[in-house]
Design a protein around this motif. Structure first.
Motif, PDB file in Angstrom:
ATOM      1  N   ARG A  27      -6.341  34.784  47.538  1.00 12.44           N
ATOM      2  CA  ARG A  27      -5.351  34.299  48.502  1.00 12.44           C
ATOM      3  C   ARG A  27      -4.318  33.457  47.765  1.00 12.44           C
ATOM      4  O   ARG A  27      -4.655  32.741  46.816  1.00 12.44           O
ATOM      5  N   CYS A  34       2.851  34.544  46.483  1.00  6.58           N
ATOM      6  CA  CYS A  34       2.250  35.839  46.815  1.00  6.58           C
ATOM      7  C   CYS A  34       2.170  36.751  45.585  1.00  6.58           C
ATOM      8  O   CYS A  34       1.171  37.442  45.377  1.00  6.58           O
ATOM      9  N   ASN A 114       7.446  40.127  55.883  1.00 10.66           N
ATOM     10  CA  ASN A 114       7.472  38.664  55.711  1.00 10.66           C
ATOM     11  C   ASN A 114       8.600  38.229  54.785  1.00 10.66           C
ATOM     12  O   ASN A 114       8.441  37.307  54.004  1.00 10.66           O
ATOM     13  N   GLU A 139      -3.073  41.531  51.900  1.00  3.50           N
ATOM     14  CA  GLU A 139      -1.975  40.621  52.218  1.00  3.50           C
ATOM     15  C   GLU A 139      -2.428  39.208  51.830  1.00  3.50           C
ATOM     16  O   GLU A 139      -3.294  38.632  52.493  1.00  3.50           O
ATOM     17  N   TYR A 141      -1.071  36.162  51.803  1.00  7.13           N
ATOM     18  CA  TYR A 141      -0.727  34.955  52.556  1.00  7.13           C
ATOM     19  C   TYR A 141      -1.786  34.682  53.622  1.00  7.13           C
ATOM     20  O   TYR A 141      -2.273  33.561  53.757  1.00  7.13           O
ATOM     21  N   TYR A 142      -2.126  35.716  54.372  1.00  7.01           N
ATOM     22  CA  TYR A 142      -3.134  35.563  55.424  1.00  7.01           C
ATOM     23  C   TYR A 142      -4.541  35.891  54.938  1.00  7.01           C
ATOM     24  O   TYR A 142      -5.497  35.782  55.700  1.00  7.01           O
ATOM     25  N   ASN A 143      -4.644  36.324  53.671  1.00 11.65           N
ATOM     26  CA  ASN A 143      -5.948  36.670  53.098  1.00 11.65           C
ATOM     27  C   ASN A 143      -6.640  37.726  53.951  1.00 11.65           C
ATOM     28  O   ASN A 143      -7.782  37.570  54.361  1.00 11.65           O
ATOM     29  N   GLU A 144      -5.902  38.797  54.217  1.00 16.15           N
ATOM     30  CA  GLU A 144      -6.452  39.847  55.069  1.00 16.15           C
ATOM     31  C   GLU A 144      -6.031  41.216  54.563  1.00 16.15           C
ATOM     32  O   GLU A 144      -5.127  41.351  53.744  1.00 16.15           O
ATOM     33  N   ARG A 146      -4.454  44.785  55.683  1.00 19.67           N
ATOM     34  CA  ARG A 146      -3.513  45.223  56.723  1.00 19.67           C
ATOM     35  C   ARG A 146      -3.283  46.729  56.604  1.00 19.67           C
ATOM     36  O   ARG A 146      -2.993  47.232  55.528  1.00 19.67           O
TER      37      ARG A 146
END
Length: 178
Positions: A27, A34, A114, A139, A141-144, A146
Motif C-alpha cells: 500500500r 502510488c 484518480n 490499487e 491507495y485503497y490497498n484493494e 479492482r
C-alpha cells in the motif's frame, strides 16, 4: 452498451487471458507515492530486496507530486532489473502491454483513474468483445484489487493533467534480469 458516437470502439487482438500477480502487495504510505507502492509490489515478484518507501523517497530525492516513468528511470532505482519504461515507447498500444505480460513482465500503468495514478495490472480477462473484456488491478491507495472494463481503462490511459504534463500511455514493466 456504449454508442461509440464520439469515442472509437476499443479493440484488442488478444483473445486469451493473461495474468501476472506479484506475491506481495504494498500500500502507498503517502498521498503521492502510488508509483513507489507499485514498484515495490512488482519488485516482490522479481527477487531481491524490496526497499522501504521512505528509503526510496530519500535516496531518489523525490518530492510530493506525480512521478512519471521518465523521472523514475532517471533515478536509477531499477538499474539492476530488466525494465521497460513508457517514456521510451511513443506509440505503445495496450496489446503491446499485454504482450509484455506474456513475456513475464509485471506491469504498472499510470492513468487518469484518480487523476494521476499508478496501479499494477494483475490480469486481462478475455470474455468477449472489447466491452466485455476485463482488467484486474492492484490499487495501492485503497490497498484493494479492482476489476474494470478493459475499454473503459484504455480510454483513461492518459495522465489526468495531460494538457500540462503531455504524458499518455505511461507504464513501467519489470522482470528478473537475465
Amino acid at each position: 452498451m456504449r454508442k461509440h458516437e464520439v469515442f472509437e470502439k476499443g479493440t484488442t487482438r488478444h483473445t486469451e487471458s493473461v495474468s501476472m500477480t506479484p506475491p506481495k502487495f504494498y500500500r502507498q504510505e503517502r498521498d503521492w507515492t502510488c508509483a513507489l507502492a507499485c514498484i515495490r509490489t512488482m519488485l516482490s515478484g522479481v527477487g531481491g530486496s524490496v526497499p522501504a518507501e521512505a528509503d526510496i523517497v530519500s535516496s531518489c530525492s523525490l518530492q510530493p507530486g506525480p512521478h512519471f516513468s521518465k523521472e523514475l528511470k532517471e533515478t536509477g532505482l531499477l538499474k539492476d532489473y530488466d525494465v521497460l519504461y513508457g517514456c521510451d515507447y511513443k506509440n505503445i498500444t495496450f496489446d503491446d502491454v499485454l504482450d509484455r505480460m506474456k513475456e513475464g513482465y509485471y506491469v504498472m500503468l499510470e492513468s487518469m483513474v484518480n487523476y494521476a495514478h499508478w496501479m499494477v495490472l494483475l490480469g486481462f480477462y478475455a470474455l468477449g468483445d472489447a466491452e466485455e473484456n476485463r482488467l484486474l488491478f492492484f490499487e495501492p491507495y485503497y490497498n484493494e484489487v479492482r476489476l474494470m472494463r478493459a475499454d473503459e481503462f484504455v480510454g483513461m490511459w492518459i495522465d489526468g493533467n495531460y494538457e500540462h504534463s503531455r504524458v499518455k500511455q505511461d507504464f513501467i514493466a519489470i522482470r528478473k534480469a537475465k
